[in-house]
Design a protein around this motif. Structure first.
Motif, PDB file in Angstrom:
ATOM      1  N   GLY A 143      60.684  30.411  54.468  1.00 34.55           N
ATOM      2  CA  GLY A 143      59.815  31.514  54.852  1.00 34.55           C
ATOM      3  C   GLY A 143      59.849  31.869  56.324  1.00 34.55           C
ATOM      4  N   TRP A 144      60.476  31.022  57.154  1.00 37.89           N
ATOM      5  CA  TRP A 144      60.590  31.331  58.579  1.00 37.89           C
ATOM      6  C   TRP A 144      61.726  32.336  58.781  1.00 37.89           C
ATOM      7  CZ3 TRP A 144      59.528  27.089  62.692  1.00 37.89           C
ATOM      8  CH2 TRP A 144      58.379  26.370  62.344  1.00 37.89           C
ATOM      9  N   PRO A 145      61.596  33.260  59.731  1.00 36.95           N
ATOM     10  CA  PRO A 145      62.710  34.182  60.003  1.00 36.95           C
ATOM     11  C   PRO A 145      63.916  33.422  60.537  1.00 36.95           C
ATOM     12  CG  PRO A 145      60.978  34.392  61.672  1.00 36.95           C
ATOM     13  CD  PRO A 145      60.427  33.510  60.597  1.00 36.95           C
ATOM     14  N   LEU A 146      65.110  33.784  60.072  1.00 45.44           N
ATOM     15  CA  LEU A 146      66.309  33.084  60.511  1.00 45.44           C
ATOM     16  C   LEU A 146      66.471  33.193  62.019  1.00 45.44           C
ATOM     17  CD1 LEU A 146      68.883  34.057  57.723  1.00 45.44           C
ATOM     18  CD2 LEU A 146      67.482  32.008  57.920  1.00 45.44           C
ATOM     19  N   GLY A 147      66.598  32.036  62.665  1.00 49.09           N
ATOM     20  CA  GLY A 147      66.769  32.004  64.108  1.00 49.09           C
ATOM     21  C   GLY A 147      65.514  32.317  64.880  1.00 49.09           C
ATOM     22  N   GLY A 148      64.394  32.443  64.182  1.00 46.81           N
ATOM     23  CA  GLY A 148      63.142  32.776  64.855  1.00 46.81           C
ATOM     24  C   GLY A 148      61.988  31.941  64.355  1.00 46.81           C
ATOM     25  N   PHE A 149      60.801  32.327  64.767  1.00 52.39           N
ATOM     26  CA  PHE A 149      59.606  31.545  64.461  1.00 52.39           C
ATOM     27  C   PHE A 149      58.510  32.448  63.885  1.00 52.39           C
ATOM     28  CE2 PHE A 149      61.887  29.384  67.809  1.00 52.39           C
ATOM     29  CZ  PHE A 149      61.827  28.052  67.436  1.00 52.39           C
ATOM     30  N   PRO A 150      57.670  31.882  63.027  1.00 51.26           N
ATOM     31  CA  PRO A 150      56.485  32.626  62.577  1.00 51.26           C
ATOM     32  C   PRO A 150      55.422  32.622  63.676  1.00 51.26           C
ATOM     33  CG  PRO A 150      56.451  30.418  61.666  1.00 51.26           C
ATOM     34  CD  PRO A 150      57.734  30.531  62.455  1.00 51.26           C
ATOM     35  N   GLY A 151      54.276  33.198  63.381  1.00 55.64           N
ATOM     36  CA  GLY A 151      53.185  33.155  64.348  1.00 55.64           C
ATOM     37  C   GLY A 151      52.689  31.743  64.568  1.00 55.64           C
ATOM     38  N   PRO A 152      51.942  31.507  65.641  1.00 53.48           N
ATOM     39  CA  PRO A 152      51.467  30.154  65.971  1.00 53.48           C
ATOM     40  C   PRO A 152      50.635  29.549  64.849  1.00 53.48           C
ATOM     41  CG  PRO A 152      51.073  31.684  67.784  1.00 53.48           C
ATOM     42  CD  PRO A 152      51.490  32.511  66.616  1.00 53.48           C
ATOM     43  N   GLN A 153      50.523  28.229  64.870  1.00 55.83           N
ATOM     44  CA  GLN A 153      49.718  27.504  63.891  1.00 55.83           C
ATOM     45  C   GLN A 153      48.262  27.955  63.974  1.00 55.83           C
ATOM     46  OE1 GLN A 153      52.122  23.292  63.477  1.00 55.83           O
ATOM     47  NE2 GLN A 153      50.390  23.337  64.849  1.00 55.83           N
ATOM     48  N   GLY A 154      47.620  27.924  62.832  1.00 55.48           N
ATOM     49  CA  GLY A 154      46.229  28.334  62.751  1.00 55.48           C
ATOM     50  C   GLY A 154      45.886  28.840  61.369  1.00 55.48           C
ATOM     51  N   PRO A 155      46.615  29.868  60.879  1.00 57.94           N
ATOM     52  CA  PRO A 155      46.258  30.427  59.575  1.00 57.94           C
ATOM     53  C   PRO A 155      46.922  29.751  58.390  1.00 57.94           C
ATOM     54  CG  PRO A 155      47.916  31.813  60.593  1.00 57.94           C
ATOM     55  CD  PRO A 155      47.594  30.722  61.591  1.00 57.94           C
ATOM     56  N   TYR A 156      47.772  28.742  58.618  1.00 55.39           N
ATOM     57  CA  TYR A 156      48.601  28.222  57.532  1.00 55.39           C
ATOM     58  C   TYR A 156      47.957  27.073  56.765  1.00 55.39           C
ATOM     59  CZ  TYR A 156      51.847  30.791  60.478  1.00 55.39           C
ATOM     60  OH  TYR A 156      52.439  31.761  61.251  1.00 55.39           O
ATOM     61  N   TYR A 157      47.143  26.263  57.425  1.00 59.53           N
ATOM     62  CA  TYR A 157      46.534  25.115  56.779  1.00 59.53           C
ATOM     63  C   TYR A 157      45.642  25.587  55.626  1.00 59.53           C
ATOM     64  CZ  TYR A 157      43.493  21.049  56.119  1.00 59.53           C
ATOM     65  OH  TYR A 157      42.776  20.011  55.575  1.00 59.53           O
ATOM     66  N   CYS A 158      45.998  25.172  54.407  1.00 59.48           N
ATOM     67  CA  CYS A 158      45.285  25.593  53.196  1.00 59.48           C
ATOM     68  C   CYS A 158      45.261  27.117  53.069  1.00 59.48           C
ATOM     69  CB  CYS A 158      43.858  25.035  53.160  1.00 59.48           C
ATOM     70  SG  CYS A 158      43.785  23.231  53.127  1.00 59.48           S
ATOM     71  N   GLY A 159      46.238  27.783  53.681  1.00 58.33           N
ATOM     72  CA  GLY A 159      46.257  29.242  53.689  1.00 58.33           C
ATOM     73  C   GLY A 159      46.790  29.825  52.392  1.00 58.33           C
ATOM     74  N   ILE A 160      46.475  31.107  52.189  1.00 59.98           N
ATOM     75  CA  ILE A 160      46.990  31.861  51.052  1.00 59.98           C
ATOM     76  C   ILE A 160      47.552  33.177  51.559  1.00 59.98           C
ATOM     77  CG2 ILE A 160      45.426  30.801  49.381  1.00 59.98           C
ATOM     78  CD1 ILE A 160      43.705  33.337  49.564  1.00 59.98           C
ATOM     79  N   GLY A 161      48.482  33.723  50.786  1.00 56.36           N
ATOM     80  CA  GLY A 161      49.090  34.983  51.174  1.00 56.36           C
ATOM     81  C   GLY A 161      50.558  34.810  51.488  1.00 56.36           C
ATOM     82  N   ALA A 162      51.340  35.888  51.251  1.00 59.10           N
ATOM     83  CA  ALA A 162      52.791  35.819  51.398  1.00 59.10           C
ATOM     84  C   ALA A 162      53.230  35.556  52.831  1.00 59.10           C
ATOM     85  CB  ALA A 162      53.424  37.124  50.895  1.00 59.10           C
ATOM     86  N   ASP A 163      52.379  35.846  53.804  1.00 57.21           N
ATOM     87  CA  ASP A 163      52.729  35.613  55.208  1.00 57.21           C
ATOM     88  C   ASP A 163      52.209  34.283  55.731  1.00 57.21           C
ATOM     89  OD1 ASP A 163      50.094  36.422  54.988  1.00 57.21           O
ATOM     90  OD2 ASP A 163      50.108  37.565  56.867  1.00 57.21           O
ATOM     91  N   LYS A 164      51.590  33.487  54.846  1.00 59.78           N
ATOM     92  CA  LYS A 164      51.008  32.214  55.278  1.00 59.78           C
ATOM     93  C   LYS A 164      51.440  31.035  54.415  1.00 59.78           C
ATOM     94  CE  LYS A 164      46.773  34.775  56.362  1.00 59.78           C
ATOM     95  NZ  LYS A 164      47.091  35.886  55.432  1.00 59.78           N
TER      96      LYS A 164
END
Length: 355
Positions: A143-164
């Motif tokens: 799910g990470w962009p190739l050669g790049g990074f997602p947004g900073p940690q925070g919304p991912y722990y127990c997160g829901i949604g296609a971007d998390k």
């Protein structure tokens, strides 16, 4: 492909009493291996299963000129892949003359758990196994962009949604497969770093904690194989401002769970503090990259404990403090730890060892 799927899901119990046993063992590199054999009829007791052998020279466990390693069936689980009467068989490895090979950590753990003073305490474990899902061809988190990074940690722990949340279908398939296999998997959740997840095994008593973790790992690796995704147990798969992956060990004994148990817990934690370096050396490869004192970890160089403190080596829950009994959590083990080593070492230090 439809015919292939039909054949994979074929219920052979309709036409034969024979069933398939998938023998699973740990190689010389700490990785899982398996191969299958046909049994004449269903089996529920590992003592009824035949021993088998494999080429240890291909797995870092024997020289080529004397390569035969014998595997002994130790635990049976229903097979969630073949289903029916088919089984997964967890084994450990021995030389032809019956001596456990060096990479057989189960044998030593079983000896510790069979000691009368340990068995009397009925040690319970709850293991929080964290792991990371990687894209197969680029070895980069799912799910990470190739050669790049997602947004900073925070919304991912127990997160829901296609971007998390990345890989939930794999995680849920694993959850149900473990329940089918009779593994006491008690929960799952998305972790702090995106594409990182956790499953919990327990409560499990003694040697069964290690057995269940290894088979749960096997099932997860088989599912990621089907999905074309790579499973990583590296304790720090991505450097930088990202959480690492651990395998926190929650632990209690009869004395800790009974009245006055909080004092027993504090004495056990004191013993662990005296053997900090010894435990760290056995708690997983590459753990120094994870235990930095940041990202909800304590420093690898010092021992600490606290109530509700996730930045400590050992955490005691508020409920345990309030009730005066319960359990504690050793947060030091890395995600790639050997559960036989960690669980037996905690029991040996806290129950058997006399400082």
């Amino acid at each position: 492909m439809s015919l292939l799927n039909d054949l994979i899901n074929l219920n052979i119990s309709e036409v034969t009493k024979k069933c398939i046993a998938e023998y699973i063992w740990i190689d010389g590199f700490g990785k899982l291996r398996s191969k299958a054999r046909t049994l004449p009829a269903p089996v529920t007791d590992p003592a009824e299963l035949p021993k088998w052998n494999f080429d240890g020279s291909s797995m870092g466990q024997a020289p080529g000129e004397d390569s035969e390693i014998i595997i002994y069936p130790q635990a049976i689980f229903p097979d969630p892949f073949r289903r029916g009467n088919h089984i997964l068989v967890l084994c450990d490895a021995y030389t032809p003359d019956g001596k456990p090979i060096p990479s057989n950590k189960r044998h030593g753990a079983a000896e510790i758990f069979s000691r009368p003073e340990v068995a009397a305490e009925e040690p319970w474990y709850g293991i929080e196994q964290e792991y990371t899902l990687l894209q197969r061809d680029v070895v980069w988190p799912l799910g990470w962009p190739l050669g790049g990074f997602p947004g900073p940690q925070g919304p991912y722990y127990c997160g829901i949604g296609a971007d998390k949340s990345f890989g939930r279908d794999i995680v849920d398939a694993h959850y149900k497969a473990c329940l089918y296999a009779g593994i006491n998997i008690s929960g799952i959740n998305g972790e702090v770093m995106p594409a990182q997840w956790e499953f919990q095994i327990g409560p499990a008593v003694g040697i069964s904690a290690g057995d269940q973790i290894w088979v749960a790992r096997y099932i997860l690796e088989r599912i990621t194989e089907i999905a074309g995704v790579v499973l990583s147990l590296d304790p720090k798969p991505i450097q930088g401002d990202w959480n690492g992956a651990g395998a926190h060990a929650n632990y209690s004994t009869n004395s800790m769970r009974g009245d006055g148990g909080y004092e027993v817990i504090k004495e056990a934690i004191h013993k662990l503090s005296l053997r900090h370096k010894e435990h760290i050396s056995a708690y997983g490869e590459g753990n120094e990259r994870r235990l930095t004192g940041r990202h909800e970890t304590a420093s690898i160089d010092s021992f600490s404990w606290g109530v509700a403190n996730r930045g400590a080596s050992v955490r005691v829950g508020r409920e345990t403090e309030r009730d005066g009994k319960g359990y504690f959590e050793d947060r030091r083990p890395a995600s790639n730890m050997d559960p036989y080593v960690v669980t037996s070492m905690i029991a040996e230090t806290t129950i058997v060892w006399k400082p």
